[in-house]
Design an enzyme around this catalytic site. Structure first.
Site, PDB file in Angstrom:
ATOM      1  N   GLY A 179      10.693  26.370  -1.120  1.00 51.09           N
ATOM      2  CA  GLY A 179      10.997  27.025  -2.388  1.00 51.09           C
ATOM      3  C   GLY A 179      10.797  28.476  -2.267  1.00 51.09           C
ATOM      4  O   GLY A 179       9.756  28.742  -1.478  1.00 51.09           O
TER       5      GLY A 179
ATOM      6  N   CYS B 109       6.393  23.303   3.309  1.00 56.36           N
ATOM      7  CA  CYS B 109       6.179  24.842   3.010  1.00 56.36           C
ATOM      8  C   CYS B 109       5.829  25.008   1.795  1.00 56.36           C
ATOM      9  O   CYS B 109       4.416  24.514   1.200  1.00 56.36           O
ATOM     10  CB  CYS B 109       7.518  25.260   3.350  1.00 56.36           C
ATOM     11  SG  CYS B 109       7.315  27.309   3.311  1.00 56.36           S
ATOM     12  N   TYR B 110       6.505  25.586   0.679  1.00 56.53           N
ATOM     13  CA  TYR B 110       6.279  25.464  -0.706  1.00 56.53           C
ATOM     14  C   TYR B 110       5.740  23.992  -1.215  1.00 56.53           C
ATOM     15  O   TYR B 110       4.662  23.796  -2.036  1.00 56.53           O
ATOM     16  CB  TYR B 110       7.642  25.822  -1.543  1.00 56.53           C
ATOM     17  CG  TYR B 110       7.109  26.095  -2.822  1.00 56.53           C
ATOM     18  CD1 TYR B 110       6.665  27.251  -3.408  1.00 56.53           C
ATOM     19  CD2 TYR B 110       6.928  25.130  -3.946  1.00 56.53           C
ATOM     20  CE1 TYR B 110       6.319  27.564  -4.901  1.00 56.53           C
ATOM     21  CE2 TYR B 110       6.438  25.243  -5.320  1.00 56.53           C
ATOM     22  CZ  TYR B 110       6.381  26.714  -5.671  1.00 56.53           C
ATOM     23  OH  TYR B 110       5.825  26.963  -6.952  1.00 56.53           O
TER      24      TYR B 110
ATOM     25  N   HIS C 243       9.042  24.142   8.899  1.00 58.94           N
ATOM     26  CA  HIS C 243      10.478  23.372   8.508  1.00 58.94           C
ATOM     27  C   HIS C 243      10.813  22.629   9.588  1.00 58.94           C
ATOM     28  O   HIS C 243      11.562  22.820  10.406  1.00 58.94           O
ATOM     29  CB  HIS C 243      11.244  24.565   8.137  1.00 58.94           C
ATOM     30  CG  HIS C 243      11.229  25.057   6.886  1.00 58.94           C
ATOM     31  ND1 HIS C 243      11.515  24.808   5.861  1.00 58.94           N
ATOM     32  CD2 HIS C 243      10.515  26.362   6.689  1.00 58.94           C
ATOM     33  CE1 HIS C 243      11.198  25.745   4.685  1.00 58.94           C
ATOM     34  NE2 HIS C 243      10.495  26.549   5.257  1.00 58.94           N
TER      35      HIS C 243
ATOM     36  N   GLU D 122      12.975  20.271   8.899  1.00 58.61           N
ATOM     37  CA  GLU D 122      14.541  19.841   8.847  1.00 58.61           C
ATOM     38  C   GLU D 122      15.308  20.724   9.619  1.00 58.61           C
ATOM     39  O   GLU D 122      16.626  20.321   9.790  1.00 58.61           O
ATOM     40  CB  GLU D 122      14.776  19.896   7.304  1.00 58.61           C
ATOM     41  CG  GLU D 122      14.655  21.316   6.532  1.00 58.61           C
ATOM     42  CD  GLU D 122      13.187  21.777   6.159  1.00 58.61           C
ATOM     43  OE1 GLU D 122      12.254  21.486   7.115  1.00 58.61           O
ATOM     44  OE2 GLU D 122      13.137  22.553   5.263  1.00 58.61           O
TER      45      GLU D 122
ATOM     46  N   ASP E  88      38.675  13.986   2.000  1.00 58.57           N
ATOM     47  CA  ASP E  88      38.269  13.449   0.932  1.00 58.57           C
ATOM     48  C   ASP E  88      39.108  12.549  -0.131  1.00 58.57           C
ATOM     49  O   ASP E  88      38.675  11.368  -0.187  1.00 58.57           O
ATOM     50  CB  ASP E  88      37.476  14.622  -0.110  1.00 58.57           C
ATOM     51  CG  ASP E  88      36.650  15.467   0.753  1.00 58.57           C
ATOM     52  OD1 ASP E  88      36.099  15.176   1.722  1.00 58.57           O
ATOM     53  OD2 ASP E  88      36.235  16.667   0.109  1.00 58.57           O
TER      54      ASP E  88
ATOM     55  N   LYS F 241      29.734  15.510   3.711  1.00 57.20           N
ATOM     56  CA  LYS F 241      31.127  15.816   4.323  1.00 57.20           C
ATOM     57  C   LYS F 241      31.530  15.045   5.426  1.00 57.20           C
ATOM     58  O   LYS F 241      32.264  14.098   5.611  1.00 57.20           O
ATOM     59  CB  LYS F 241      31.624  17.322   4.547  1.00 57.20           C
ATOM     60  CG  LYS F 241      33.109  17.312   5.099  1.00 57.20           C
ATOM     61  CD  LYS F 241      33.829  17.631   3.972  1.00 57.20           C
ATOM     62  CE  LYS F 241      35.300  18.004   4.336  1.00 57.20           C
ATOM     63  NZ  LYS F 241      36.220  18.189   3.078  1.00 57.20           N
TER      64      LYS F 241
END
Ligand code: XMP
Length: 515
Positions: A54, A81-82, A171, A173, A229, A371
């Site tokens: 964040g 992180c945060y 990070h 990710e 979609d 998606k």
């Protein structure tokens, strides 16, 4: 169903954590920190919690915290992180404010073997990770120890292995942390004990059951545009409730070449789905006559679409439910620390305005998917590659690829140019490498020479972008030969165009569509 709960503190990359978890076959959900308590009270089978990043400073008064319950549940926690900082602060450690933000590559060295890095980085070895932080932990809570460091982050990774609590300053990710996906896998499979068997086949069965439970023997109506979609929603509902589903394809007159026929023949004739095909070209083009302002175009098209759809729903005898292809990124409540509404760049048109006016309940079976997961589900349902792999096509269609007035003649010119362009892209084997490609017809005429005659015709711009979510994009770097060949074909074969340009604007600062 086993799940990993991700508590968001407003980071731009929280969605990536959810992706990495799901890629490992474990279902994950994101909740903002300020509603996390409710989620913790209501959800079952939470196997572990990830506290995400964040923009705030943990050292600031009133900065966000994880609900204390997180630390009372006796399940593994990974702070990123945060998330690492707030975990340390909440458990009795300290966080130091620093004016020097650390961005980008950092060499991470593992100091002590542990379960998070097991099989990924051995003790004493170093790998590159991606950092993005200002503050850093300065004192560890009781029970924690440092398991990895980097030159600027003495507490780059910390752990209390007796409680299965881990914190990383970097990070894992993001793709730049190449070992990150494996670290997340270690956390959710080895440490949290998830079985990793969440799959699309699994999802499909659950979705079908829950659609049946929600709908009962009532009728569902679904706007089918032929986009990924809405196509997947239609296939899924058809498998779940068969003839209780009625699809409506509204031809606005601003579709691409052959589009209406393609959608109708695929879904009605091939998949046997009840589909009414409404040709509303005259109505749409009549309302758009003389309108050149992009926002006005979008609003008129959105409102007209609702009118047509509404009338159609009544014709098929009414329906209690409306199916929509809402995706997870539209559902996640974003955490805003800046306050105030965000600026409207464009009024997006989809069927989102329908329910309030039509008094129907929503069926949104894709609410939990990203998606590309929707594409996987499409494949699982047997939807042809032609539809699964389709580039996105906006609700307002060619209207927003035609700055200036919309006329039948100009639509026809654009349709022809767009068809040639996409044909060339397919022939070159590039279609699946590109997020979206289309032609734009400019309201500008330029002088040219063809044969021995002067021409004074329109300019066509070609656009092709790469992207992962449509939020940011870069232009596709075609070979010059490809562009030359395509431009020559368009100019030779399309009456009304005598000049072709290629758009090399990224997003931001541009947008993908021109209007
Ligand atoms: P922009 O132009 O905002 O587009 O960069 C981002 C993505 O969204 C698509 N788009 C729309 N899709 N209704 C839609 O369903 C709309 O009104 C709309 N406008 C843009 C665009 O094609 C791109 O994929």
């Amino acid at each position: 169903m086993q799940k990993i709960l991700i508590i968001d503190f407003g980071s731009q990359v929280t969605q990536l954590i959810a992706r990495r978890v799901r890629e490992n076959g474990v279902y994950s959900e994101i909740v903002p920190f300020n509603t996390a308590q409710k989620a913790l009270d209501e959800m079952t089978d939470i196997k572990a919690i990830i506290l995400a990043g964040g923009p705030q400073s943990v050292a600031d008064k009133d900065s966000a915290r994880a609900p204390q319950k997180v630390f009372e549940m006796d399940i593994p926690i990974l702070g990123i992180c945060y998330g690492q900082q707030t975990m340390c602060a909440q458990l009795g450690g300290a966080v130091e404010k620093s004016d020097e933000r650390e961005f980008g590559r950092a060499d991470l060295t593992v100091k002590k073997s542990n379960r998070l890095f097991d099989g990924v980085i051995n003790e004493g070895d170093t790998q590159v990770v991606w950092m993005s932080h200002g503050d850093r932990v300065s004192k560890l809570p009781a029970g924690f120890e440092v398991i990895a460091t980097s030159p600027n982050a003495p507490y780059a990774a910390v752990a209390d292995e007796s409680r299965n609590y881990y914190g990383v300053q970097f990070h894992p990710e993001v793709v730049h942390t190449s070992c990150g996906a494996q670290l997340i896998r270690n956390f959710i499979i080895d440490i949290a004990g998830c079985t990793g068997d969440w799959s699309m086949a699994h999802f499909k069965t659950e979705a079908i059951n829950s659609i049946r439970a929600q709908v009962g023997d009532k009728k569902v109506i679904c706007g089918l545009s032929g986009g990924v979609d809405s196509s997947v929603v239609a296939m899924l509902l058809h498998e779940a409730i068969g003839d209780q589903l009625q699809c409506v394809f509204v031809d606005t007159g601003m579709m691409r070449h052959g589009e209406a026929d393609e959608v109708v023949s695929m879904f009605r004739d091939n998949y046997n789905i009840a589909l009414s095909h409404v040709d509303a070209t005259d109505l749409f083009l009549g309302k758009l006559e003389g309108i050149s302002d992009p926002e006005q175009k979008r609003k008129i098209i959105g409102a007209t679409f609702i009118d047509v759809f509404d009338a159609e729903a009544k014709k098929v005898g009414g329906a209690d439910f409306l199916a929509q292809g809402t995706l997870y990124p539209d559902v996640i409540e974003s955490v805003s620390f800046t306050g105030g509404p965000s600026v409207t760049i464009k009024s997006h048109h989809n069927v989102g305005g329908l329910p309030a006016r039509m008094n129907m309940q929503l069926v949104e079976p894709l609410r939990e998917l990203f998606k590309d997961e929707v594409r996987d589900l499409g494949r699982e349902l047997g939807l042809s590659h032609q539809f699964v792999g389709r580039h996105p096509f906006p609700g307002p269609g060619l209207a927003i690829r035609m700055p200036g007035d919309i006329t039948r003649d100009r639509l026809e010119i654009l349709r022809k140019a767009d068809r040639i362009y996409l044909e060339e892209i397919r022939n070159a084997g590039l279609y699946d490498k590109i997020w979206q490609a289309f032609a734009v017809l400019l309201p500008v005429r330029t002088v040219g020479v063809m044969g021995d005659s002067r021409t004074y015709d329109f300019v066509c711009a070609l656009r092709a972008v790469t992207s992962t979510d449509g939020m940011t994009a870069d232009y596709y770097p075609f070979e010059h030969d490809f562009l030359g060949k395509t431009a020559t074909r368009i100019i030779n074969e399309v009456n009304g165009i005598n000049r072709v340009t290629y758009d090399i604007t990224s997003k931001p600062p541009g947008t993908i569509e021109w209007e």
